[in-house]
Design a protein around this motif. Structure first.
Motif, PDB file in Angstrom:
ATOM      1  N   GLY A   1      32.671 -39.022 -32.217  1.00 24.66           N
ATOM      2  CA  GLY A   1      33.809 -39.887 -32.494  1.00 24.66           C
ATOM      3  C   GLY A   1      34.118 -40.076 -33.964  1.00 24.66           C
ATOM      4  N   GLY A   2      33.334 -39.433 -34.838  1.00 26.07           N
ATOM      5  CA  GLY A   2      33.613 -39.505 -36.267  1.00 26.07           C
ATOM      6  C   GLY A   2      32.846 -40.593 -37.003  1.00 26.07           C
ATOM      7  N   PHE A   3      31.822 -41.160 -36.342  1.00 25.80           N
ATOM      8  CA  PHE A   3      31.030 -42.191 -36.996  1.00 25.80           C
ATOM      9  C   PHE A   3      29.575 -41.749 -37.115  1.00 25.80           C
ATOM     10  N   THR A   4      28.919 -42.262 -38.139  1.00 25.07           N
ATOM     11  CA  THR A   4      27.511 -41.968 -38.413  1.00 25.07           C
ATOM     12  C   THR A   4      26.716 -43.267 -38.436  1.00 25.07           C
ATOM     13  N   VAL A   5      25.540 -43.235 -37.841  1.00 23.12           N
ATOM     14  CA  VAL A   5      24.600 -44.340 -37.968  1.00 23.12           C
ATOM     15  C   VAL A   5      23.611 -43.954 -39.061  1.00 23.12           C
ATOM     16  N   HIS A   6      23.601 -44.724 -40.134  1.00 24.40           N
ATOM     17  CA  HIS A   6      22.727 -44.465 -41.280  1.00 24.40           C
ATOM     18  C   HIS A   6      21.553 -45.436 -41.238  1.00 24.40           C
ATOM     19  N   SER A   7      20.333 -44.917 -41.363  1.00 23.71           N
ATOM     20  CA  SER A   7      19.156 -45.779 -41.363  1.00 23.71           C
ATOM     21  C   SER A   7      18.156 -45.331 -42.414  1.00 23.71           C
ATOM     22  N   HIS A   8      17.369 -46.297 -42.856  1.00 22.35           N
ATOM     23  CA  HIS A   8      16.262 -46.052 -43.783  1.00 22.35           C
ATOM     24  C   HIS A   8      15.103 -46.897 -43.286  1.00 22.35           C
ATOM     25  N   LEU A   9      13.986 -46.272 -42.937  1.00 17.92           N
ATOM     26  CA  LEU A   9      12.888 -46.978 -42.290  1.00 17.92           C
ATOM     27  C   LEU A   9      12.058 -47.825 -43.243  1.00 17.92           C
ATOM     28  N   ARG A  10      12.032 -47.435 -44.541  1.00 23.16           N
ATOM     29  CA  ARG A  10      11.119 -48.073 -45.491  1.00 23.16           C
ATOM     30  C   ARG A  10       9.716 -48.113 -44.891  1.00 23.16           C
ATOM     31  N   MET A  11       9.061 -49.279 -44.906  1.00 20.90           N
ATOM     32  CA  MET A  11       7.669 -49.330 -44.424  1.00 20.90           C
ATOM     33  C   MET A  11       7.548 -49.800 -42.977  1.00 20.90           C
TER      34      MET A  11
ATOM     35  N   GLY B   1      30.083 -43.962 -24.375  1.00 16.17           N
ATOM     36  CA  GLY B   1      30.871 -42.790 -24.017  1.00 16.17           C
ATOM     37  C   GLY B   1      30.978 -41.759 -25.120  1.00 16.17           C
ATOM     38  N   ASP B   2      30.367 -42.014 -26.262  1.00 16.82           N
ATOM     39  CA  ASP B   2      30.409 -41.057 -27.368  1.00 16.82           C
ATOM     40  C   ASP B   2      29.220 -40.107 -27.278  1.00 16.82           C
ATOM     41  N   ARG B   3      29.338 -38.961 -27.911  1.00 16.73           N
ATOM     42  CA  ARG B   3      28.288 -37.935 -27.861  1.00 16.73           C
ATOM     43  C   ARG B   3      27.606 -37.835 -29.213  1.00 16.73           C
ATOM     44  N   LEU B   4      26.285 -37.817 -29.193  1.00 17.20           N
ATOM     45  CA  LEU B   4      25.513 -37.629 -30.422  1.00 17.20           C
ATOM     46  C   LEU B   4      25.512 -36.142 -30.774  1.00 17.20           C
ATOM     47  N   LEU B   5      26.048 -35.804 -31.921  1.00 23.69           N
ATOM     48  CA  LEU B   5      26.129 -34.400 -32.328  1.00 23.69           C
ATOM     49  C   LEU B   5      24.819 -33.896 -32.914  1.00 23.69           C
ATOM     50  N   GLU B   6      24.269 -34.660 -33.870  1.00 25.62           N
ATOM     51  CA  GLU B   6      23.069 -34.193 -34.558  1.00 25.62           C
ATOM     52  C   GLU B   6      22.390 -35.349 -35.279  1.00 25.62           C
ATOM     53  N   VAL B   7      21.122 -35.149 -35.581  1.00 24.47           N
ATOM     54  CA  VAL B   7      20.333 -36.111 -36.354  1.00 24.47           C
ATOM     55  C   VAL B   7      19.887 -35.378 -37.611  1.00 24.47           C
ATOM     56  N   VAL B   8      20.336 -35.862 -38.763  1.00 18.43           N
ATOM     57  CA  VAL B   8      20.148 -35.138 -40.014  1.00 18.43           C
ATOM     58  C   VAL B   8      19.318 -35.946 -41.005  1.00 18.43           C
TER      59      VAL B   8
ATOM     60  N   ARG C   1      24.962 -38.433 -36.417  1.00 17.39           N
ATOM     61  CA  ARG C   1      26.398 -38.174 -36.389  1.00 17.39           C
ATOM     62  C   ARG C   1      26.910 -38.075 -34.958  1.00 17.39           C
ATOM     63  N   PHE C   2      27.959 -38.833 -34.676  1.00 22.28           N
ATOM     64  CA  PHE C   2      28.559 -38.854 -33.347  1.00 22.28           C
ATOM     65  C   PHE C   2      29.911 -38.158 -33.356  1.00 22.28           C
TER      66      PHE C   2
END
Length: 258
Positions: free
Chosen positions: A52-62, A33-40, A49-50
Protein backbone atom coordinates in the motif's frame (compact mmCIF):
# COMPACT_ATOMS: atom_id res chain seq x y z
CA UNK A 1 22.41 -7.95 20.79
CA UNK A 2 20.63 -5.82 18.21
CA UNK A 3 23.64 -5.00 16.06
CA UNK A 4 23.78 -5.03 12.29
CA UNK A 5 24.27 -8.77 11.97
CA UNK A 6 21.44 -9.70 14.32
CA UNK A 7 19.08 -7.26 12.58
CA UNK A 8 20.00 -8.78 9.21
CA UNK A 9 19.29 -12.29 10.53
CA UNK A 10 15.98 -11.07 11.96
CA UNK A 11 15.01 -9.53 8.62
CA UNK A 12 15.74 -12.84 6.91
CA UNK A 13 13.60 -14.83 9.34
CA UNK A 14 10.66 -12.43 9.21
CA UNK A 15 10.85 -12.10 5.45
CA UNK A 16 10.85 -15.87 5.01
CA UNK A 17 7.83 -16.22 7.31
CA UNK A 18 5.67 -13.29 6.20
CA UNK A 19 6.84 -11.55 3.01
CA UNK A 20 4.24 -11.88 0.27
CA UNK A 21 1.42 -12.55 2.74
CA UNK A 22 -1.67 -10.42 3.27
CA UNK A 23 -2.74 -9.22 6.70
CA UNK A 24 -6.22 -10.28 7.80
CA UNK A 25 -6.12 -7.86 10.74
CA UNK A 26 -3.72 -5.37 12.26
CA UNK A 27 -3.50 -3.08 15.27
CA UNK A 28 -3.08 -0.22 12.78
CA UNK A 29 -6.23 -0.47 10.67
CA UNK A 30 -4.53 0.97 7.60
CA UNK A 31 -2.64 -2.33 7.19
CA UNK A 32 -5.65 -4.66 7.27
CA UNK A 33 -5.83 -6.32 3.87
CA UNK A 34 -2.40 -5.02 2.87
CA UNK A 35 0.45 -7.26 1.69
CA UNK A 36 3.92 -7.25 3.21
CA UNK A 37 6.38 -6.95 0.32
CA UNK A 38 9.72 -7.30 2.07
CA UNK A 39 11.65 -6.84 5.31
CA UNK A 40 14.82 -4.84 4.74
CA UNK A 41 17.71 -4.26 7.17
CA UNK A 42 19.64 -0.99 7.01
CA UNK A 43 22.38 -1.07 9.63
CA UNK A 44 20.53 -1.44 12.94
CA UNK A 45 17.23 -0.29 11.44
CA UNK A 46 14.45 -2.55 10.12
CA UNK A 47 12.09 -1.50 7.31
CA UNK A 48 8.90 -3.48 6.62
CA UNK A 49 7.53 -2.39 3.25
CA UNK A 50 3.88 -2.93 2.40
CA UNK A 51 2.20 -2.92 -1.00
CA UNK A 52 0.00 0.00 0.00
CA UNK A 53 3.00 2.32 -0.09
CA UNK A 54 3.75 2.46 3.64
CA UNK A 55 6.75 1.28 5.64
CA UNK A 56 6.96 0.28 9.28
CA UNK A 57 10.31 1.52 10.60
CA UNK A 58 11.71 0.05 13.82
CA UNK A 59 14.89 0.14 15.86
CA UNK A 60 15.21 -2.47 18.61
CA UNK A 61 18.00 -0.83 20.64
CA UNK A 62 18.53 -3.05 23.71
CA UNK A 63 15.00 -4.11 24.62
CA UNK A 64 12.77 -4.23 21.55
CA UNK A 65 11.67 -7.46 19.85
CA UNK A 66 9.63 -8.63 16.86
CA UNK A 67 7.99 -11.93 17.84
CA UNK A 68 6.04 -14.52 15.91
CA UNK A 69 2.89 -15.81 17.61
CA UNK A 70 0.36 -18.51 16.82
CA UNK A 71 -2.47 -17.77 14.35
CA UNK A 72 -5.18 -15.63 15.91
CA UNK A 73 -2.98 -14.47 18.80
CA UNK A 74 -3.96 -11.22 20.48
CA UNK A 75 -2.29 -9.49 23.43
CA UNK A 76 -3.79 -10.27 26.82
CA UNK A 77 -3.59 -8.61 30.19
CA UNK A 78 -0.87 -11.10 31.11
CA UNK A 79 1.27 -10.58 28.03
CA UNK A 80 3.86 -7.92 27.43
CA UNK A 81 1.67 -5.68 25.30
CA UNK A 82 2.99 -5.10 21.82
CA UNK A 83 3.13 -1.66 20.31
CA UNK A 84 1.93 -3.02 16.97
CA UNK A 85 0.81 -6.37 15.54
CA UNK A 86 -0.09 -7.90 12.17
CA UNK A 87 -2.21 -11.04 11.78
CA UNK A 88 -1.18 -12.97 8.68
CA UNK A 89 -3.78 -15.69 9.06
CA UNK A 90 -2.40 -19.22 8.93
CA UNK A 91 1.16 -17.86 8.97
CA UNK A 92 0.62 -16.43 12.45
CA UNK A 93 0.89 -13.01 14.05
CA UNK A 94 3.89 -10.71 13.93
CA UNK A 95 4.06 -8.37 16.93
CA UNK A 96 6.41 -5.64 18.16
CA UNK A 97 7.12 -5.87 21.88
CA UNK A 98 8.63 -3.04 23.93
CA UNK A 99 9.87 -1.38 20.73
CA UNK A 100 11.64 1.89 21.57
CA UNK A 101 11.50 3.22 17.99
CA UNK A 102 8.46 2.35 15.90
CA UNK A 103 6.78 4.49 13.28
CA UNK A 104 4.76 4.34 10.08
CA UNK A 105 5.84 6.43 7.12
CA UNK A 106 5.40 6.51 3.38
CA UNK A 107 7.85 4.17 1.67
CA UNK A 108 8.87 7.09 -0.53
CA UNK A 109 9.95 8.94 2.63
CA UNK A 110 12.29 6.27 4.06
CA UNK A 111 15.30 8.54 3.61
CA UNK A 112 13.92 10.64 6.43
CA UNK A 113 14.79 7.86 8.91
CA UNK A 114 17.80 6.17 7.28
CA UNK A 115 19.18 8.82 4.93
CA UNK A 116 21.63 10.07 7.55
CA UNK A 117 23.32 6.67 7.87
CA UNK A 118 26.74 5.89 6.50
CA UNK A 119 27.51 2.81 4.38
CA UNK A 120 26.09 -0.45 5.72
CA UNK A 121 29.01 -2.69 6.67
CA UNK A 122 26.99 -5.81 5.77
CA UNK A 123 25.44 -4.57 2.53
CA UNK A 124 26.41 -6.05 -0.82
CA UNK A 125 28.06 -2.82 -1.96
CA UNK A 126 30.30 -2.59 1.12
CA UNK A 127 33.61 -3.14 -0.75
CA UNK A 128 32.87 -0.15 -2.96
CA UNK A 129 31.67 1.95 0.00
CA UNK A 130 34.56 1.06 2.33
CA UNK A 131 36.76 4.03 1.29
CA UNK A 132 33.88 6.43 1.98
CA UNK A 133 33.29 4.92 5.41
CA UNK A 134 37.01 4.99 6.27
CA UNK A 135 37.25 8.64 5.27
CA UNK A 136 34.24 9.45 7.47
CA UNK A 137 35.73 7.59 10.46
CA UNK A 138 38.91 9.64 10.17
CA UNK A 139 37.24 12.94 9.28
CA UNK A 140 37.53 14.14 12.89
CA UNK A 141 41.12 13.09 13.64
CA UNK A 142 41.01 13.95 17.37
CA UNK A 143 37.90 11.87 17.99
CA UNK A 144 38.46 8.55 19.73
CA UNK A 145 38.35 5.59 17.37
CA UNK A 146 35.83 3.74 19.56
CA UNK A 147 33.33 6.59 19.13
CA UNK A 148 34.04 7.09 15.44
CA UNK A 149 33.29 3.42 14.74
CA UNK A 150 29.99 3.55 16.62
CA UNK A 151 28.75 6.74 14.96
CA UNK A 152 26.19 5.35 12.51
CA UNK A 153 26.62 8.42 10.30
CA UNK A 154 30.11 7.16 9.45
CA UNK A 155 29.30 3.49 8.96
CA UNK A 156 26.13 1.74 10.03
CA UNK A 157 25.67 -1.67 11.58
CA UNK A 158 28.64 -1.75 13.96
CA UNK A 159 27.58 -2.07 17.59
CA UNK A 160 29.61 -1.89 20.77
CA UNK A 161 30.41 -5.60 20.86
CA UNK A 162 31.90 -5.64 17.36
CA UNK A 163 33.78 -2.38 17.91
CA UNK A 164 35.34 -3.59 21.17
CA UNK A 165 36.27 -7.01 19.83
CA UNK A 166 37.44 -5.66 16.48
CA UNK A 167 39.79 -3.17 18.10
CA UNK A 168 41.21 -5.95 20.27
CA UNK A 169 41.92 -8.18 17.30
CA UNK A 170 43.41 -5.22 15.41
CA UNK A 171 45.63 -4.42 18.40
CA UNK A 172 44.32 -0.86 18.60
CA UNK A 173 43.92 0.97 21.92
CA UNK A 174 40.24 2.07 21.89
CA UNK A 175 41.15 5.57 23.12
CA UNK A 176 43.43 6.22 20.16
CA UNK A 177 42.52 9.32 18.11
CA UNK A 178 40.86 8.21 14.88
CA UNK A 179 43.39 10.16 12.84
CA UNK A 180 46.16 7.87 14.11
CA UNK A 181 44.38 4.65 13.09
CA UNK A 182 44.35 2.83 9.76
CA UNK A 183 40.56 2.99 9.42
CA UNK A 184 40.50 0.89 6.26
CA UNK A 185 42.32 -1.95 8.02
CA UNK A 186 40.06 -1.82 11.08
CA UNK A 187 36.84 -1.64 9.04
CA UNK A 188 37.94 -4.51 6.80
CA UNK A 189 38.61 -6.60 9.91
CA UNK A 190 35.31 -5.74 11.61
CA UNK A 191 33.44 -6.37 8.37
CA UNK A 192 34.98 -9.84 8.01
CA UNK A 193 34.14 -10.68 11.62
CA UNK A 194 30.55 -9.58 11.24
CA UNK A 195 30.03 -11.44 7.97
CA UNK A 196 31.43 -14.61 9.50
CA UNK A 197 29.11 -14.17 12.49
CA UNK A 198 26.20 -13.57 10.13
CA UNK A 199 26.90 -16.82 8.24
CA UNK A 200 27.38 -18.82 11.43
CA UNK A 201 24.45 -17.25 13.26
CA UNK A 202 26.58 -16.27 16.25
CA UNK A 203 28.31 -13.24 17.76
CA UNK A 204 31.23 -15.31 19.00
CA UNK A 205 34.52 -13.61 18.11
CA UNK A 206 36.82 -16.26 19.58
CA UNK A 207 35.34 -19.13 17.58
CA UNK A 208 34.47 -20.86 20.87
CA UNK A 209 30.72 -21.23 21.41
CA UNK A 210 30.89 -22.42 25.00
CA UNK A 211 29.23 -20.18 27.56
CA UNK A 212 31.63 -17.53 28.83
CA UNK A 213 34.17 -18.28 26.08
CA UNK A 214 32.70 -16.36 23.14
CA UNK A 215 34.52 -13.01 23.45
CA UNK A 216 38.11 -11.87 23.83
CA UNK A 217 37.62 -8.82 26.08
CA UNK A 218 33.99 -7.68 25.85
CA UNK A 219 32.37 -7.86 29.30
CA UNK A 220 35.54 -9.32 30.86
CA UNK A 221 36.77 -6.52 33.15
CA UNK A 222 39.65 -7.65 35.42
CA UNK A 223 39.61 -11.15 33.96
CA UNK A 224 42.79 -12.38 32.28
CA UNK A 225 43.22 -11.60 28.60
CA UNK A 226 42.71 -14.82 26.65
CA UNK A 227 45.84 -14.05 24.65
CA UNK A 228 48.40 -12.80 27.19
CA UNK A 229 46.85 -13.10 30.66
CA UNK A 230 46.89 -9.37 31.48
CA UNK A 231 43.77 -8.24 33.40
CA UNK A 232 41.27 -6.67 31.01
CA UNK A 233 40.77 -2.92 31.52
CA UNK A 234 37.49 -1.03 31.37
CA UNK A 235 36.14 2.47 30.71
CA UNK A 236 32.59 3.35 31.72
CA UNK A 237 30.18 4.97 29.28
CA UNK A 238 30.56 8.74 28.93
CA UNK A 239 28.26 11.64 28.14
CA UNK A 240 28.88 11.33 24.40
CA UNK A 241 26.17 8.99 23.00
CA UNK A 242 28.93 7.03 21.26
CA UNK A 243 31.18 6.77 24.34
CA UNK A 244 29.96 3.32 25.32
CA UNK A 245 31.35 0.91 27.88
CA UNK A 246 34.73 -0.23 26.62
CA UNK A 247 36.97 -3.18 27.44
CA UNK A 248 40.53 -3.71 26.23
CA UNK A 249 43.81 -5.45 27.06
CA UNK A 250 46.54 -3.00 28.13
CA UNK A 251 49.24 -5.30 26.76
CA UNK A 252 47.69 -6.42 23.47
CA UNK A 253 46.28 -2.94 22.83
CA UNK A 254 48.93 -0.62 24.26
CA UNK A 255 48.41 3.11 24.52
CA UNK A 256 50.79 5.11 22.31
CA UNK A 257 53.96 6.20 24.09
CA UNK A 258 54.09 9.81 25.17
Amino acid sequence: MAEGDSIRRLAGRLGAAFAGRVTVAASARAFAGDRLLEVVPVGKHLLMRFAGGFTVHSHLRMQGAWRQHRPGWRPSARSVRPVMWFDFGAAGVLAAHEMPVLEILATADEQRVVGHLGPDILAGDWPERLPTAAAAVGAQPARLIRSALLDQRNVCGIGNLWAVEGLFIAGVWPHTPAGDVDAVKVLELVGRMMRLGLRQGTQSTTGNLRRGQTHWVYGRYRRPCRRCGTPVAFTAAGADPYARETWWCPFCQPAPLG
